[in-house]
Design an enzyme around this catalytic site. Structure first.
Site: not given
Length: 138
Positions: A96-98, A124
Site C-alpha cells: 500500500g501507499c497513500r 491504502s
C-alpha cells in the site's frame, strides 16, 4: 485534465501489470495485522510518514528504494529496514501507499524481481485513516 490523464493511466497500469493481484480490504488487513498473519508494506516516502503517520504494524520501504532494497542480502535488508525481507513466494505480503498508485508501481517492480503472490490494499493509507484504523507517528 491532468487528474483525468493520471486516473486513466492508473487504471491502464492496473489492467496491464497487476490485473492478477488480489485486493485486500480494510477488515482483512486490520485483522491480519492484529494477528500478525499479514505483512503490510507501505511504500510512501519518509516525509509522509513523519507528517501523516503510518498504519500500526506496517513496515516501510519507500518506493524509490524498493528495487535496490529487495535485491539486498537478507541480513543487510533486515539491518537497514528493521524487518525480515519476505520470501519471493510469500503469500502474506500486502502493498500500500497513500492512495494506491505507488503500490501498483511497487508491485510491478517486485514482480520483476520474482515476487509472485503479492496483494494490494487499493485504498491504502487514505482508506485506512478514513475507516479509523490505528495510526502511529514516529
Amino acid at each position: 485534465m491532468n487528474c483525468l490523464i493520471i486516473s486513466v493511466l492508473f487504471f491502464v497500469i492496473i489492467a496491464m501489470g497487476a490485473a492478477e493481484v488480489k485486493e485486500v480490504k480494510f477488515e482483512e488487513l486490520r485483522d491480519g495485522l492484529n494477528n500478525n498473519s499479514l505483512v503490510y508494506l507501505d511504500v510512501r516516502n519518509r516525509d509522509e510518514l513523519r507528517t501523516d503517520g503510518k498504519v500500526v504494524g506496517s513496515v516501510v520501504v519507500p518506493l524509490p528504494e524498493v528495487e535496490h532494497a529487495f535485491n539486498l542480502e537478507d541480513a543487510e535488508f533486515l539491518d537497514k529496514y528493521g524487518f525480515s525481507k519476505p520470501a519471493r513466494d510469500a503469500t502474506n505480503v500486502v502493498v500500500g501507499c497513500r492512495s494506491g498508485r505507488r503500490a501498483v508501481t511497487a508491485i510491478g517492480t517486485l514482480e520483476k524481481l520474482g515476487y509472485t503472490t503479492l496483494r494490494i490494499y487499493k485504498g491504502s493509507f487514505l482508506d485506512w485513516q478514513a475507516k479509523g484504523g490505528p495510526i502511529t507517528k514516529e
